[in-house]
Design a protein around this motif. Sequence first.
Motif: not given
Length: 329
Positions: A180-200
């Motif tokens: 695997f060239l890279m291994k990354i972790s997603m992590g939890y979204p910040d507050h504003a991003s999670e609100v945007a996900v819910l609103a959309g």
Amino acid sequence: MTAEIHGASDADALAGRFAQLFGALAGNIERVIRGKRENVELALLCLLSEGHLLLEDVPGVGKTTLARTLAASVDARWTRIQFTPDLLPSDVTGVSIFNQSNNRFEFHPGPIFANIVVADEINRGSPKTQSALLEVMEERRVTVDGQPHLVPRPFMVIATQNPVDMDGTYPLPEAQLDRFLMKISMGYPDHASEVAVLAGTPTGPLIDQLPKVAGGADIKNMIDFAGRIHVAPPLYDYLVQVVAMTRGHPDIRLGASPRASLALLRAVRVRAAAAGRSFAVPEDVKGLAAHVIAHRLMLTPEAELRGRTATDLVAEALSQVPVPQSTGV
């Protein structure tokens, strides 16, 4: 982009066009993956470096969604393999079946024969099935009954996995992690991003409705152009020194391989092109070293007890290796 890549002669102009298309792809993915610009760009870097990406994190943070959205943004064939304990190697690679009408064995390709393969929850598959990916991830071919079968180009495996301490998982072997060239972790979204996900939801853009931003030919041309990005001799030396620092460190029992050096070089070239440059600089190495190298390292038990991490040791290597000067063109 196809005509411009082949018709233009100015490297800077080509790099600028590369950066524009790279940004368009990232923006398209961000219509679904909110607040994760760095992860989106790293996933694109893997694709254009002809590398593979491992996404590890807890369930529900968007690992599979990122993989699917990247695949949906490119006009190329993609498949998804759901790894389970009963999945067989032939379910991944394909199988030869005897055709009675012509008395011959015919190869029926498996889902691995695609441009982008989403290997979902890869560490829930058995070690035997995981090993079925070793050849194709390195050599871009599958050998069945002694016959090699090439996979299409570009080819990328995007694997997701849950943390190894969760029930029903098998740790990936070192040989597979190194592919695997890279291994990354997603992590939890910040507050504003999670609100945007819910609103959309549910009126936001669905993955299957996303436009295709780039075709297969565009991706191939971007890969080819990135391979021509200028890397000065001092930067080669700098990159190798950073990787070599992991091999003799007392806290590391397995350092980065030469495959890691090659992977980092490919990613560095793509990062430079994505920034609109026709040449690489030391900041490209610094920005990618941890993502490319850390998951390949095995720490000593003593180092782990002291709370050391592979990412810390890569940062230490970067701090100790002198940065070269005048690496541009």
